[in-house]
Design a protein around this motif. Structure first.
Motif, mmCIF file in Angstrom:
data_model
loop_
_atom_site.group_PDB
_atom_site.id
_atom_site.type_symbol
_atom_site.label_atom_id
_atom_site.label_comp_id
_atom_site.label_asym_id
_atom_site.label_seq_id
_atom_site.Cartn_x
_atom_site.Cartn_y
_atom_site.Cartn_z
ATOM 1 N N PRO A 1 -0.807 -2.849 2.288
ATOM 2 C CA PRO A 1 -1.974 -3.482 1.659
ATOM 3 C C PRO A 1 -1.674 -4.236 0.358
ATOM 4 O O PRO A 1 -2.548 -4.920 -0.153
ATOM 5 C CB PRO A 1 -2.907 -2.289 1.361
ATOM 6 N N GLN B 1 -0.122 17.665 1.187
ATOM 7 C CA GLN B 1 0.284 17.890 2.576
ATOM 8 C C GLN B 1 1.795 17.749 2.687
ATOM 9 O O GLN B 1 2.416 16.982 1.948
ATOM 10 C CB GLN B 1 -0.366 16.862 3.515
ATOM 11 N N PRO C 1 -9.272 6.967 -3.070
ATOM 12 C CA PRO C 1 -10.209 6.369 -2.116
ATOM 13 C C PRO C 1 -11.164 7.424 -1.556
ATOM 14 O O PRO C 1 -12.323 7.112 -1.278
ATOM 15 C CB PRO C 1 -9.307 5.795 -1.018
ATOM 16 N N GLU C 2 -10.682 8.663 -1.425
ATOM 17 C CA GLU C 2 -11.548 9.719 -0.886
ATOM 18 C C GLU C 2 -12.856 9.814 -1.676
ATOM 19 O O GLU C 2 -13.917 10.011 -1.105
ATOM 20 C CB GLU C 2 -10.831 11.078 -0.943
ATOM 21 N N TYR D 1 -13.992 7.403 -3.842
ATOM 22 C CA TYR D 1 -14.398 6.089 -4.352
ATOM 23 C C TYR D 1 -15.915 5.874 -4.283
ATOM 24 O O TYR D 1 -16.510 5.253 -5.167
ATOM 25 C CB TYR D 1 -13.663 4.996 -3.577
ATOM 26 N N HIS D 2 -16.540 6.434 -3.251
ATOM 27 C CA HIS D 2 -18.000 6.265 -3.145
ATOM 28 C C HIS D 2 -18.725 6.964 -4.287
ATOM 29 O O HIS D 2 -19.890 6.688 -4.545
ATOM 30 C CB HIS D 2 -18.504 6.776 -1.791
ATOM 31 N N SER E 1 -4.519 6.822 -0.193
ATOM 32 C CA SER E 1 -4.811 8.114 0.418
ATOM 33 C C SER E 1 -3.564 8.720 1.053
ATOM 34 O O SER E 1 -2.995 8.148 1.984
ATOM 35 C CB SER E 1 -5.896 7.937 1.487
ATOM 36 N N LYS F 1 -17.424 1.591 -12.439
ATOM 37 C CA LYS F 1 -16.863 0.290 -12.819
ATOM 38 C C LYS F 1 -17.945 -0.690 -13.244
ATOM 39 O O LYS F 1 -17.672 -1.692 -13.901
ATOM 40 C CB LYS F 1 -16.067 -0.291 -11.641
ATOM 41 N N TRP G 1 3.338 1.890 4.276
ATOM 42 C CA TRP G 1 2.420 2.357 3.232
ATOM 43 C C TRP G 1 2.218 1.320 2.141
ATOM 44 O O TRP G 1 1.216 1.356 1.441
ATOM 45 C CB TRP G 1 2.806 3.749 2.713
ATOM 46 N N ASP H 1 -3.573 11.443 2.826
ATOM 47 C CA ASP H 1 -3.967 11.879 4.168
ATOM 48 C C ASP H 1 -3.843 10.737 5.167
ATOM 49 O O ASP H 1 -3.487 10.939 6.317
ATOM 50 C CB ASP H 1 -5.402 12.415 4.152
ATOM 51 N N PHE H 2 -4.123 9.522 4.720
ATOM 52 C CA PHE H 2 -4.017 8.378 5.618
ATOM 53 C C PHE H 2 -2.561 7.910 5.741
ATOM 54 O O PHE H 2 -2.101 7.568 6.829
ATOM 55 C CB PHE H 2 -4.889 7.226 5.120
ATOM 56 N N ASP H 3 -1.845 7.907 4.625
ATOM 57 C CA ASP H 3 -0.513 7.294 4.605
ATOM 58 C C ASP H 3 0.612 8.252 4.997
ATOM 59 O O ASP H 3 1.742 7.805 5.225
ATOM 60 C CB ASP H 3 -0.209 6.731 3.217
ATOM 61 N N ILE H 4 0.337 9.561 5.074
ATOM 62 C CA ILE H 4 1.429 10.489 5.369
ATOM 63 C C ILE H 4 2.032 10.155 6.743
ATOM 64 O O ILE H 4 1.309 9.826 7.683
ATOM 65 C CB ILE H 4 0.967 11.968 5.277
ATOM 66 N N GLY I 1 -16.795 4.682 -7.845
ATOM 67 C CA GLY I 1 -16.831 3.214 -7.861
ATOM 68 C C GLY I 1 -17.918 2.665 -8.779
ATOM 69 O O GLY I 1 -17.715 1.671 -9.489
ATOM 70 N N ILE I 2 -19.045 3.336 -8.808
ATOM 71 C CA ILE I 2 -20.195 2.872 -9.594
ATOM 72 C C ILE I 2 -19.865 2.823 -11.089
ATOM 73 O O ILE I 2 -20.429 2.010 -11.830
ATOM 74 C CB ILE I 2 -21.426 3.772 -9.319
#
Lengths: 202, 355
Positions: free
Chosen positions: B195, B82, B238-239, B241-242, B180, B248, B192, B182-185, B245-246
């Motif tokens: 966290p 973006q 993170p987009e 991660y679902h 992300s 790991k 940013w 998209d989140f941090d832009i 993540g497994i």
């Protein structure tokens, strides 16, 4: 009691103040629900202010508790919105016509204030001319980092994304552009196990 | 061509491999036996011949496969690239910087022919030969930032500098360590980084921002950062991660050496001439513990670093649950011998080294 002391959090998370009258050529006030009380306090502190003010107020569940006394101050323009979505076109039109010297006063839920701030930023209003006072619900507006859907009025952690249905935990990381906190899958590493939802800040 | 490009994947069957050449030039990030945050900036003015620091934009055996992976990520989720409207000029700055650097540093792989604003760009590894008008977006198949970063390894954060701050206003982010775009832009430097635990209290970000805002044109800077990744997965977003993540949880004492990777970011910082923006390439290098411990000094040192890392950092970096397994594996290669200062393999200093 509608004033809430937010715990200290990370830097991206917004902080709120108490509204105070500022010198300006125009005054735009946007509030929802108990935020109406903050506008009333502001009006009481300087009754002359309201004559120059454009008030956009979304009562939500509060009925006429705040809208009636606000009307009694006879704001220059007074609009009662049935929802934020219903009010946003008027808000944008107002910001588009804003002049130098506009002061913006926001009050109510984080979701409302965040969205108006984002609109104001896009309209080129400087952040220094915007004040925000939190009142009422501590619910959060959440973006699902996975499907990008926004879930409004989230009061528990974890919660279910209203769009993709994933169980998300509530982060403090906040995007001003999206006017939303970030929600991330809580059980990606342990699919069978969703922690029990707790009220925020408990 | 001078580099043999691997045909490999960073997902599903994970055929990614490092050659001996890639192992020996791996940017090992620990110059001593313990780790804590620091600003750790240095000038990006080349480095030892063959090292990842030598060229302005390092190209290695993973180039073609990484670009294929990026194209797949973008096809699945275009929001990974973006650019806010005011950042187009910075995108042209970046395109010029990369084309000039790569054509000068790798003349056998890349060519740039310029006749005023009529440019021709030849990218031999990717089979691209495009002619376009510099500063005219309509002559490229993508915006300038997207066009050139689809052809350059590493993520790219393009920062606007204003109001005494840096703003993440554009980026190509497909190989990120769990953040992300998209989140941090649109966020500023402090937002940013919010966290990240501890670093703020340590004053790291105030100092880093001061340093970065004074980076001058022609004098780029660099630093290394690191984390741990299970499987050679570039897209630890993170987009998704679902979905990843497994993975790991799928490590065992038997496969940890093969599955657990040290993930190192070579972060560089270049001032952009027209926009006065700052580009922040974040180049990701992956190495399995099996390969890493083939360099004895690195195995010993990584053991000590991981063992003694504060819990908060292991949690933030996402490997707290797997740490005991990683330490058990690494303990076996740590004979307690000293490690030489600095990041280099120093194989000649090992007791069984051939003279």
């Amino acid at each position: 009691m509608s004033k809430f002391q937010f715990p200290k959090a990370i830097f991206s998370r917004p902080v709120y103040t108490v509204l105070e009258r500022r010198v300006g050529s125009h005054h735009l006030m946007v509030a929802d629900a108990e935020g109406g009380g903050a506008l009333l306090d502001l009006a009481k502190s300087d009754s002359g202010l309201m004559a120059d003010a454009h008030v956009i107020y979304i009562p939500k569940h509060t009925g006429d508790t705040y809208s009636k006394p606000l009307a009694a101050f006879a704001p220059g323009q007074f609009y009662i919105g049935s929802s934020y979505e219903a009010s946003v076109a008027r808000l944008r039109r107002t910001l588009l016509g804003a002049h130098m010297g506009l002061q913006v006063y926001l009050a109510g839920t984080e979701g409302l204030m965040g969205q108006v701030q984002s609109e104001a930023a896009q309209a080129g209003i400087s952040p220094e001319s915007i004040q925000s006072e939190h009142r009422g619900s501590v619910a959060r507006r959440m973006q699902c980092v996975h499907c990008k859907g926004i879930t409004e009025d989230v009061t528990v952690d974890p919660f279910v994304c209203g769009h993709c249905g994933l169980n998300l935990y509530v982060r403090d990381h906040y995007s001003r552009r999206l006017a939303a906190f970030q929600g991330v899958c809580v059980n990606a590493e342990d699919p069978g196990n969703v922690p029990k939802a707790k009220e925020l800040y408990t | 061509m001078s580099i043999q490009f691997n045909d490999e994947t960073f997902r599903d069957d994970y055929t990614f491999r490092n050659s001996d050449w890639a192992i020996n030039r791996f940017p090992f990030p620990f110059h001593e036996d313990h780790y804590m945050y620091s600003v750790n900036m240095e000038q990006h003015r080349g480095g030892p011949e063959g090292s990842v620091f030598e060229k302005r934009f390092d190209v290695d055996e993973h180039y073609v496969a990484e670009m294929r992976d990026r194209a797949q990520v973008l096809a699945d989720d275009p929001l990974r690239c973006q650019s806010l409207p005011h950042m187009t000029l910075a995108g042209w700055d970046l395109l010029e910087l990369i084309m000039v650097s790569k054509s000068e540093d790798y003349p056998d792989l890349f060519e740039l022919h310029r006749d005023d604003d009529k440019w021709r760009w030849v990218n031999k590894p990717l089979g691209i030969d495009d002619s376009f008008t510099f500063m005219d977006e309509t002559t490229l198949p993508y915006g300038p930032m997207e066009y050139i970063t689809r052809q350059t390894q590493g993520d790219f954060a393009v920062l606007d500098q204003r109001d005494d701050n840096l703003w993440m206003d554009a980026g190509m982010i497909t190989t990120q360590a769990d953040w992300s775009l998209d989140f941090d832009i649109g966020m500023n430097f402090f937002e940013w980084h919010a966290p990240v635990p501890k670093a703020n209290e340590m004053g790291i970000f105030v100092r880093a921002l001061k340093f970065l805002m004074s980076v001058q044109q022609g004098a780029p800077a660099r630093r290394l950062n690191w984390t741990m990744t299970v499987n050679p997965l570039l897209d630890t977003s993170p987009e998704n991660y679902h979905k990843w993540g497994i993975q790991k949880t799928q490590m065992t004492p038997e496969n940890v050496g093969e599955k657990q990777h040290l993930r190192v970011e070579l972060q560089t910082f270049f001032r952009l001439p027209r926009s006065n923006g700052l580009v922040f390439p974040i180049r990701c290098y992956l190495i399995s513990l099996d390969d890493l411990t083939s360099i004895p000094k690195w195995g010993r040192r990584l053991h000590r670093v991981i063992r003694d890392l504060p819990e908060e950092l292991a949690t933030y970096k996402g490997f707290i649950d797997n740490r005991p397994m990683i330490i058990d594996y690494l303990a076996k290669v740590d004979n307690g011998a000293e490690t030489s200062p600095g990041i280099w393999p120093d194989l000649h200093l090992e007791p069984d080294a051939k003279a």
